[in-house]
Motif scaffolding. Structure first.
Motif, PDB file in Angstrom:
ATOM      1  N   ALA A  23       3.507   9.491  26.859  1.00 26.28           N
ATOM      2  CA  ALA A  23       4.611  10.013  26.053  1.00 26.28           C
ATOM      3  C   ALA A  23       5.089  11.353  26.591  1.00 26.28           C
ATOM      4  O   ALA A  23       6.296  11.620  26.639  1.00 26.28           O
ATOM      5  CB  ALA A  23       4.170  10.141  24.595  1.00 26.28           C
ATOM      6  N   ASP A  24       4.146  12.211  27.024  1.00 25.14           N
ATOM      7  CA  ASP A  24       4.575  13.511  27.520  1.00 25.14           C
ATOM      8  C   ASP A  24       5.332  13.393  28.832  1.00 25.14           C
ATOM      9  O   ASP A  24       6.264  14.151  29.104  1.00 25.14           O
ATOM     10  CB  ASP A  24       3.380  14.463  27.669  1.00 25.14           C
ATOM     11  CG  ASP A  24       2.308  13.916  28.598  1.00 25.14           C
ATOM     12  OD1 ASP A  24       2.275  12.693  28.817  1.00 25.14           O
ATOM     13  OD2 ASP A  24       1.494  14.726  29.104  1.00 25.14           O
ATOM     14  N   ALA A  25       4.958  12.398  29.656  1.00 22.18           N
ATOM     15  CA  ALA A  25       5.677  12.168  30.906  1.00 22.18           C
ATOM     16  C   ALA A  25       7.106  11.699  30.633  1.00 22.18           C
ATOM     17  O   ALA A  25       8.057  12.126  31.296  1.00 22.18           O
ATOM     18  CB  ALA A  25       4.943  11.152  31.766  1.00 22.18           C
ATOM     19  N   LEU A  26       7.257  10.823  29.635  1.00 25.19           N
ATOM     20  CA  LEU A  26       8.592  10.355  29.271  1.00 25.19           C
ATOM     21  C   LEU A  26       9.450  11.500  28.737  1.00 25.19           C
ATOM     22  O   LEU A  26      10.641  11.596  29.046  1.00 25.19           O
ATOM     23  CB  LEU A  26       8.492   9.239  28.228  1.00 25.19           C
ATOM     24  CG  LEU A  26       7.926   7.901  28.707  1.00 25.19           C
ATOM     25  CD1 LEU A  26       7.736   6.950  27.539  1.00 25.19           C
ATOM     26  CD2 LEU A  26       8.841   7.283  29.760  1.00 25.19           C
ATOM     27  N   ILE A  32      14.318  16.589  31.988  1.00 28.82           N
ATOM     28  CA  ILE A  32      14.879  16.833  33.324  1.00 28.82           C
ATOM     29  C   ILE A  32      16.270  16.235  33.437  1.00 28.82           C
ATOM     30  O   ILE A  32      17.203  16.874  33.932  1.00 28.82           O
ATOM     31  CB  ILE A  32      13.947  16.233  34.407  1.00 28.82           C
ATOM     32  CG1 ILE A  32      12.625  17.009  34.461  1.00 28.82           C
ATOM     33  CG2 ILE A  32      14.635  16.253  35.777  1.00 28.82           C
ATOM     34  CD1 ILE A  32      11.543  16.308  35.265  1.00 28.82           C
ATOM     35  N   VAL A  33      16.431  15.005  32.966  1.00 29.52           N
ATOM     36  CA  VAL A  33      17.730  14.334  33.045  1.00 29.52           C
ATOM     37  C   VAL A  33      18.769  15.068  32.205  1.00 29.52           C
ATOM     38  O   VAL A  33      19.916  15.263  32.634  1.00 29.52           O
ATOM     39  CB  VAL A  33      17.603  12.856  32.602  1.00 29.52           C
ATOM     40  CG1 VAL A  33      18.976  12.208  32.494  1.00 29.52           C
ATOM     41  CG2 VAL A  33      16.734  12.090  33.588  1.00 29.52           C
ATOM     42  N   VAL A  58      10.075  22.647  32.928  1.00 32.35           N
ATOM     43  CA  VAL A  58       8.975  22.013  33.666  1.00 32.35           C
ATOM     44  C   VAL A  58       8.853  22.678  35.030  1.00 32.35           C
ATOM     45  O   VAL A  58       9.749  23.393  35.481  1.00 32.35           O
ATOM     46  CB  VAL A  58       9.204  20.497  33.850  1.00 32.35           C
ATOM     47  CG1 VAL A  58       9.358  19.807  32.503  1.00 32.35           C
ATOM     48  CG2 VAL A  58      10.435  20.227  34.727  1.00 32.35           C
ATOM     49  N   GLY A  59       7.756  22.432  35.704  1.00 30.59           N
ATOM     50  CA  GLY A  59       7.567  22.957  37.038  1.00 30.59           C
ATOM     51  C   GLY A  59       8.269  22.108  38.076  1.00 30.59           C
ATOM     52  O   GLY A  59       8.608  20.937  37.825  1.00 30.59           O
ATOM     53  N   ASN A  60       8.483  22.678  39.262  1.00 34.64           N
ATOM     54  CA  ASN A  60       9.124  21.922  40.345  1.00 34.64           C
ATOM     55  C   ASN A  60       8.337  20.667  40.695  1.00 34.64           C
ATOM     56  O   ASN A  60       8.916  19.618  41.000  1.00 34.64           O
ATOM     57  CB  ASN A  60       9.269  22.800  41.583  1.00 34.64           C
ATOM     58  CG  ASN A  60      10.346  23.847  41.434  1.00 34.64           C
ATOM     59  OD1 ASN A  60      11.050  23.883  40.423  1.00 34.64           O
ATOM     60  ND2 ASN A  60      10.484  24.723  42.419  1.00 34.64           N
ATOM     61  N   ALA A  61       6.990  20.786  40.668  1.00 35.60           N
ATOM     62  CA  ALA A  61       6.164  19.626  41.011  1.00 35.60           C
ATOM     63  C   ALA A  61       6.403  18.481  40.043  1.00 35.60           C
ATOM     64  O   ALA A  61       6.441  17.304  40.437  1.00 35.60           O
ATOM     65  CB  ALA A  61       4.690  20.021  41.016  1.00 35.60           C
ATOM     66  N   LEU A  63       9.205  17.897  38.362  1.00 33.08           N
ATOM     67  CA  LEU A  63      10.520  17.317  38.666  1.00 33.08           C
ATOM     68  C   LEU A  63      10.412  16.352  39.841  1.00 33.08           C
ATOM     69  O   LEU A  63      10.909  15.217  39.776  1.00 33.08           O
ATOM     70  CB  LEU A  63      11.528  18.426  38.976  1.00 33.08           C
ATOM     71  CG  LEU A  63      12.983  17.963  39.184  1.00 33.08           C
ATOM     72  CD1 LEU A  63      13.954  19.060  38.739  1.00 33.08           C
ATOM     73  CD2 LEU A  63      13.270  17.609  40.640  1.00 33.08           C
ATOM     74  N   TYR A  64       9.767  16.785  40.929  1.00 28.66           N
ATOM     75  CA  TYR A  64       9.701  15.938  42.119  1.00 28.66           C
ATOM     76  C   TYR A  64       8.775  14.747  41.922  1.00 28.66           C
ATOM     77  O   TYR A  64       8.903  13.742  42.636  1.00 28.66           O
ATOM     78  CB  TYR A  64       9.259  16.768  43.323  1.00 28.66           C
ATOM     79  CG  TYR A  64      10.360  17.664  43.839  1.00 28.66           C
ATOM     80  CD1 TYR A  64      11.482  17.122  44.469  1.00 28.66           C
ATOM     81  CD2 TYR A  64      10.298  19.043  43.673  1.00 28.66           C
ATOM     82  CE1 TYR A  64      12.503  17.937  44.932  1.00 28.66           C
ATOM     83  CE2 TYR A  64      11.318  19.867  44.127  1.00 28.66           C
ATOM     84  CZ  TYR A  64      12.414  19.305  44.755  1.00 28.66           C
ATOM     85  OH  TYR A  64      13.433  20.112  45.203  1.00 28.66           O
ATOM     86  N   ARG A  65       7.847  14.843  40.983  1.00 31.09           N
ATOM     87  CA  ARG A  65       7.007  13.692  40.693  1.00 31.09           C
ATOM     88  C   ARG A  65       7.839  12.575  40.055  1.00 31.09           C
ATOM     89  O   ARG A  65       7.604  11.389  40.294  1.00 31.09           O
ATOM     90  CB  ARG A  65       5.863  14.111  39.761  1.00 31.09           C
ATOM     91  CG  ARG A  65       4.830  13.033  39.523  1.00 31.09           C
ATOM     92  CD  ARG A  65       3.491  13.594  39.055  1.00 31.09           C
ATOM     93  NE  ARG A  65       3.637  14.439  37.869  1.00 31.09           N
ATOM     94  CZ  ARG A  65       3.412  15.749  37.873  1.00 31.09           C
ATOM     95  NH1 ARG A  65       3.064  16.367  38.997  1.00 31.09           N
ATOM     96  NH2 ARG A  65       3.542  16.451  36.760  1.00 31.09           N
ATOM     97  N   HIS A  66       8.824  12.957  39.254  1.00 33.56           N
ATOM     98  CA  HIS A  66       9.702  11.963  38.624  1.00 33.56           C
ATOM     99  C   HIS A  66      10.849  11.555  39.540  1.00 33.56           C
ATOM    100  O   HIS A  66      11.255  10.388  39.557  1.00 33.56           O
ATOM    101  CB  HIS A  66      10.271  12.529  37.315  1.00 33.56           C
ATOM    102  CG  HIS A  66       9.282  12.603  36.202  1.00 33.56           C
ATOM    103  ND1 HIS A  66       8.928  11.520  35.434  1.00 33.56           N
ATOM    104  CD2 HIS A  66       8.558  13.660  35.719  1.00 33.56           C
ATOM    105  CE1 HIS A  66       8.040  11.889  34.518  1.00 33.56           C
ATOM    106  NE2 HIS A  66       7.806  13.175  34.670  1.00 33.56           N
ATOM    107  N   PHE A  67      11.396  12.512  40.282  1.00 32.16           N
ATOM    108  CA  PHE A  67      12.571  12.266  41.118  1.00 32.16           C
ATOM    109  C   PHE A  67      12.312  12.875  42.496  1.00 32.16           C
ATOM    110  O   PHE A  67      12.437  14.094  42.674  1.00 32.16           O
ATOM    111  CB  PHE A  67      13.819  12.882  40.484  1.00 32.16           C
ATOM    112  CG  PHE A  67      14.099  12.378  39.097  1.00 32.16           C
ATOM    113  CD1 PHE A  67      14.662  11.131  38.891  1.00 32.16           C
ATOM    114  CD2 PHE A  67      13.765  13.149  37.975  1.00 32.16           C
ATOM    115  CE1 PHE A  67      14.903  10.651  37.615  1.00 32.16           C
ATOM    116  CE2 PHE A  67      14.005  12.688  36.701  1.00 32.16           C
ATOM    117  CZ  PHE A  67      14.568  11.431  36.511  1.00 32.16           C
ATOM    118  N   PRO A  68      11.963  12.045  43.467  1.00 30.90           N
ATOM    119  CA  PRO A  68      11.555  12.552  44.789  1.00 30.90           C
ATOM    120  C   PRO A  68      12.619  13.367  45.512  1.00 30.90           C
ATOM    121  O   PRO A  68      12.287  14.232  46.318  1.00 30.90           O
ATOM    122  CB  PRO A  68      11.221  11.268  45.569  1.00 30.90           C
ATOM    123  CG  PRO A  68      10.921  10.249  44.515  1.00 30.90           C
ATOM    124  CD  PRO A  68      11.803  10.591  43.353  1.00 30.90           C
TER     125      PRO A  68
END
Length: 221
Positions: A23-26, A32-33, A58-61, A63-68
């Motif tokens: 849930a926290d990842a979602l 981010i979106v 959120v941290g940059n990491a 963001l890039y974990r969700h959107f490369p």
């Protein structure tokens, strides 16, 4: 149940849990979106991704974990906005007994999505035959066509306007003005939209010049 089958069952459960986002990842993904959409509207598509992460909290990491990369994020933003607009027209179809009022409510809700700032990203984010784009676009086209046909059948919508005419107008009304911030357009966007909607009502008081806008012509631009 044998030990072997129990182990397989347990492994399958673990795999399913791993495949299902937490849930926290979602929540982080949606934050981010949302942040990316707001900043695209305000500053354009070249907004720094670290600024998007900062606004999303959120941290940059993360963001890039969700959107490369940027293209992946921008593509998701486009699909997200189109999906929300498609949902708006479906809600209007389900809830409004008055056909033109449903069209009006959809149009005012759609401009709040700032499609004028998002639509120019379509060609950059997707190829024309991308399956996700085709599915979302067909859903949107079908909904808008249905709500317009319902209003036309009720004698409330003039006969010489098309889905393309409506979508182009919504896009133009929400396109950022040169040298201005799109958010500042709020003070007159809905006012001008209502003037436009009044012009769609039947009976028509004028003959439109030129040719009706088709969706095929729009996709060929």
């Amino acid at each position: 149940m044998t030990k072997g089958s129990a182990a397989v069952g347990a492994a399958t459960t673990v795999q399913r849990r791993a495949a299902r986002p937490r849930a926290d990842a979602l929540r982080n993904r949606e934050r981010i979106v949302t942040a990316a959409r707001e900043m695209i509207v305000e500053h354009g598509t070249e907004v720094p991704l670290d600024e998007v992460a900062r606004r999303a909290g959120v941290g940059n990491a993360t963001l890039y974990r969700h959107f490369p990369d940027r293209d992946d994020l921008m593509g998701y933003v486009v699909l997200s906005v189109m999906d929300r607009i498609a949902a708006l027209v479906e809600e209007a179809l389900a809830e409004d007994a008055d056909a033109f009022d449903g069209l009006r409510r959809f149009a005012h809700a759609a401009v709040d999505e700032r499609i004028g700032a998002i639509c120019p990203m379509l060609s950059a984010a997707f190829s024309e035959d991308h399956p996700d784009l085709l599915a979302t676009r067909d859903r949107l086209d079908s909904g808008v066509r249905t709500i317009m046909e319902r209003a036309r059948a009720a004698g409330q919508l003039r006969d010489d306007v098309t889905v393309g005419d409506l979508l182009v107008s919504l896009t133009q009304l929400t396109r950022p003005l040169p040298g201005t911030c799109c958010v500042g357009n709020d003070r007159f966007v809905h006012r001008h939209l209502q003037l436009f909607l009044d012009g769609l009502r039947a009976p028509a008081r004028s003959v439109l010049p030129g040719e009706a806008v088709t969706l095929e012509a729009l996709r060929g631009c």
